[in-house]
Scaffold this motif. Structure first.
Motif, short mmCIF file in Angstrom:
data_model
loop_
_atom_site.label_atom_id
_atom_site.label_comp_id
_atom_site.label_asym_id
_atom_site.label_seq_id
_atom_site.Cartn_x
_atom_site.Cartn_y
_atom_site.Cartn_z
N HIS A 12 -1.04 40.01 -34.12
CA HIS A 12 -0.59 41.36 -34.51
C HIS A 12 0.86 41.67 -34.14
O HIS A 12 1.47 42.56 -34.70
CB HIS A 12 -1.48 42.39 -33.83
CG HIS A 12 -1.72 42.07 -32.38
ND1 HIS A 12 -0.79 42.32 -31.41
CD2 HIS A 12 -2.76 41.43 -31.78
CE1 HIS A 12 -1.26 41.90 -30.24
NE2 HIS A 12 -2.45 41.34 -30.44
N SER A 130 -7.99 38.25 -24.21
CA SER A 130 -7.11 38.80 -25.25
C SER A 130 -7.90 39.02 -26.53
O SER A 130 -9.13 39.00 -26.52
CB SER A 130 -5.91 37.88 -25.46
OG SER A 130 -6.24 36.83 -26.30
N GLY A 156 -11.39 40.80 -27.04
CA GLY A 156 -10.60 41.84 -27.70
C GLY A 156 -11.09 42.05 -29.14
O GLY A 156 -11.26 43.20 -29.58
N ILE A 159 -14.23 44.02 -28.97
CA ILE A 159 -14.03 45.47 -28.74
C ILE A 159 -13.46 46.13 -29.99
O ILE A 159 -13.87 47.22 -30.39
CB ILE A 159 -13.09 45.70 -27.52
CG1 ILE A 159 -13.73 45.16 -26.24
CG2 ILE A 159 -12.75 47.18 -27.36
CD1 ILE A 159 -12.82 45.20 -25.00
N PRO A 171 -5.27 48.73 -32.72
CA PRO A 171 -6.24 48.09 -31.84
C PRO A 171 -7.24 49.10 -31.28
O PRO A 171 -6.87 50.21 -30.91
CB PRO A 171 -5.36 47.53 -30.72
CG PRO A 171 -4.20 48.46 -30.65
CD PRO A 171 -3.98 48.99 -32.05
N GLY A 172 -8.49 48.68 -31.18
CA GLY A 172 -9.53 49.59 -30.71
C GLY A 172 -9.60 49.72 -29.20
O GLY A 172 -10.09 50.72 -28.68
N GLY A 173 -9.12 48.69 -28.48
CA GLY A 173 -9.28 48.65 -27.02
C GLY A 173 -8.81 49.90 -26.29
O GLY A 173 -9.57 50.48 -25.50
N PRO A 174 -7.57 50.34 -26.53
CA PRO A 174 -7.09 51.52 -25.80
C PRO A 174 -7.92 52.77 -26.11
O PRO A 174 -8.20 53.57 -25.20
CB PRO A 174 -5.65 51.69 -26.30
CG PRO A 174 -5.25 50.32 -26.76
CD PRO A 174 -6.50 49.70 -27.30
N GLU A 177 -11.21 52.54 -24.30
CA GLU A 177 -11.03 52.79 -22.86
C GLU A 177 -10.98 54.31 -22.59
O GLU A 177 -11.61 54.81 -21.66
CB GLU A 177 -9.75 52.13 -22.33
CG GLU A 177 -9.53 52.50 -20.87
CD GLU A 177 -8.41 51.77 -20.15
OE1 GLU A 177 -7.56 51.18 -20.82
OE2 GLU A 177 -8.40 51.83 -18.91
N GLY A 266 -3.54 38.63 -21.06
CA GLY A 266 -4.08 39.04 -22.36
C GLY A 266 -4.18 40.56 -22.47
O GLY A 266 -4.22 41.27 -21.45
N GLY A 267 -4.23 41.03 -23.70
CA GLY A 267 -4.18 42.47 -23.96
C GLY A 267 -5.33 43.26 -23.35
O GLY A 267 -5.13 44.40 -22.89
N VAL A 268 -6.54 42.69 -23.30
CA VAL A 268 -7.68 43.42 -22.75
C VAL A 268 -7.48 43.65 -21.25
O VAL A 268 -8.03 44.59 -20.68
CB VAL A 268 -9.00 42.67 -23.05
CG1 VAL A 268 -10.20 43.41 -22.49
CG2 VAL A 268 -9.17 42.46 -24.55
N CYS A 270 -5.07 44.93 -19.97
CA CYS A 270 -4.43 46.24 -19.75
C CYS A 270 -5.46 47.27 -19.31
O CYS A 270 -5.10 48.34 -18.81
CB CYS A 270 -3.80 46.77 -21.05
SG CYS A 270 -2.44 45.77 -21.65
N THR A 298 0.03 42.14 -23.05
CA THR A 298 -0.17 42.01 -24.50
C THR A 298 0.87 41.00 -25.01
O THR A 298 1.86 40.71 -24.33
CB THR A 298 0.03 43.36 -25.23
OG1 THR A 298 1.19 43.99 -24.69
CG2 THR A 298 -1.14 44.27 -25.04
N ASP A 299 0.63 40.50 -26.20
CA ASP A 299 1.51 39.46 -26.74
C ASP A 299 2.96 39.92 -26.72
O ASP A 299 3.26 41.06 -27.08
CB ASP A 299 1.07 39.12 -28.18
CG ASP A 299 -0.25 38.40 -28.20
OD1 ASP A 299 -0.72 37.99 -27.11
OD2 ASP A 299 -0.82 38.23 -29.28
P1 AMP Z 1 -3.44 40.24 -27.17
O1 AMP Z 1 -4.06 39.48 -28.30
O2 AMP Z 1 -3.43 39.48 -25.88
O3 AMP Z 1 -2.11 40.87 -27.46
O4 AMP Z 1 -4.42 41.48 -26.92
C1 AMP Z 1 -4.76 42.36 -27.94
C2 AMP Z 1 -6.13 42.90 -27.65
O5 AMP Z 1 -6.10 43.69 -26.46
C3 AMP Z 1 -6.69 43.80 -28.74
O6 AMP Z 1 -7.98 43.33 -29.04
C4 AMP Z 1 -6.73 45.18 -28.09
O7 AMP Z 1 -7.78 46.01 -28.56
C5 AMP Z 1 -6.94 44.81 -26.64
N1 AMP Z 1 -6.52 45.87 -25.71
C6 AMP Z 1 -5.31 46.43 -25.56
N2 AMP Z 1 -5.33 47.41 -24.63
C7 AMP Z 1 -6.63 47.48 -24.19
C8 AMP Z 1 -7.32 48.30 -23.24
N3 AMP Z 1 -6.70 49.25 -22.56
N4 AMP Z 1 -8.63 48.07 -23.05
C9 AMP Z 1 -9.28 47.09 -23.73
N5 AMP Z 1 -8.68 46.31 -24.64
C10 AMP Z 1 -7.37 46.50 -24.87
#
Ligand code: AMP
Ligand code: MG
Length: 342
Positions: A12, A130, A156, A159, A171-174, A177, A266-268, A270, A298-299
């Protein structure tokens, strides 16, 4: 003394970072997002194409250097989505030819790990959580070994898919949360872990059934006459269960390897609740806990530049005249990569 430019484009995010002697001079990125629905690789690649020049010049400006000062160009070779990786490698080759500087292919997952050095981690077990990847990784005998991993989808992506079912964009993660903070009831969900491996698709199906089993889904309290699960309770329960699984795999890897540092990547990572659970586990077993800042979790391009510099100093690069020999590696695994610098 070296100045390395790093390009990230596995999924992304299109990011460019500049690193000089282990110090991050700039870390500029643009991430593809949606209001509704997920990632379509060709659309994401278009986003990268449209933003790459701007990010390049912004990154140089932030670092306060002219492009002639760059000693080499590192780029994410894989793993990742092929159309996105192609944008990164094409741009890396363009700059390499223009400046007549070497190119450095970098494994994205190893970059997530090495950037942990900035936080003081020296020989950690990394819980890499991630979008597409979920692994427990640690160094042993010349490679970063995968001690455990997801057997189906990345946490990720799991989620994000749950969020998509609930009508939330990428992204759904934030957003999940945030919702979890208002959840009060712990709903039972499957807990699927074997040794140091996890699986998420069964939990996803279960969550989907629970979402569809009751309305309203928008957290209002109106009676529906149907079995009803509040989205906030599902978000809260999902985090508690799935993060407990991840922490359990990480703890087992610490126990088996005898290492005493845990690094999150990885992003998760966070997610504050995941960080808190990892910290509790580390405190309980007397291990040190390291977590980089969100812009490095995150990336991002600076982690690619950071690992690029380690490789450059180890003379592990490809000269501009040989760049036709370099290609992307969409399915490259962490444990495919020989670590020659350790
Ligand atoms: P990455 O591929 O390492 O950049 O991570 C991206 C992933 O991180 C995506 O699936 C996002 O939904 C997830 N992400 C980002 N922030 C959060 C958060 N606060 N809680 C859970 N997942 C997150
Ligand atoms: Mg990543």
């Amino acid at each position: 003394m070296s100045i390395i430019l790093g390009i990230e484009s596995t999924a992304h995010t299109f990011g460019i970072g500049i690193v000089k002697n282990g110090k991050i001079l700039s870390n500029i990125k643009s991430s593809f997002t949606t209001e509704k629905g997920g990632l379509i690789p060709l659309e994401v690649a278009k986003h990268h194409r449209e933003n790459k020049e701007r990010i390049y010049f912004e990154s140089l400006e932030k670092a306060g250097i002219s492009e002639e000062k760059i000693d080499a160009i590192a780029f994410s070779q894989g793993p990742g989505l092929a159309p996105c990786l192609l944008e990164g490698i094409k741009f890396a080759k363009e700059i390499s030819l223009k400046l007549k500087k070497p190119i450095i292919p970098v494994n994205h997952c190893v970059a997530h790990l090495e950037i942990g050095q900035i936080t003081g981690a020296r020989d950690p077990v990394m819980l890499y959580a991630s979008g597409a990847n979920t692994q427990v990784i640690a160094y042993a005998s010349g490679k970063y070994r995968v001690f455990g991993e997801t057997l189906d989808i990345g946490v990720g992506n799991f989620i994000d898919t749950f969020a998509r079912y609930a009508g939330i964009g990428f992204p759904g993660g934030p957003a999940i949360e945030k919702l979890s903070l208002t959840g009060k009831t712990l709903i039972e969900l499957p807990y699927t872990i074997k040794g140091m491996d996890c699986a998420f698709s069964g939990i996803l199906t279960n969550l989907k059934q629970k979402l569809e089993s009751g309305s309203p889904r928008d957290d209002s309290d109106e009676p529906s006459g149907e079995p009803n699960y509040k989205l906030s309770d599902l978000a809260y329960s999902m985090q508690e269960v799935v993060f407990a699984m991840l922490v359990e795999t990480a703890e087992r890897a610490l126990a088996h390897t005898g290492k005493n540092e845990l690094l999150l990547g990885g992003g998760v990572a966070c997610n504050s609740r995941l960080q808190e659970m990892c910290k509790i586990m580390c405190d309980e077993r007397g291990a040190k806990f390291f977590v980089p800042s969100n812009d490095l979790l995150t990336d991002n391009g600076s982690m690619i530049a950071y690992l690029g510099e380690i490789l450059f100093k180890n003379r592990d690069f490809i000269l501009a005249k040989d760049i036709d020999k370099v290609d992307i590696a969409p399915r490259q695994r962490t444990d495919d990569v020989e670590i020659k610098y350790k």
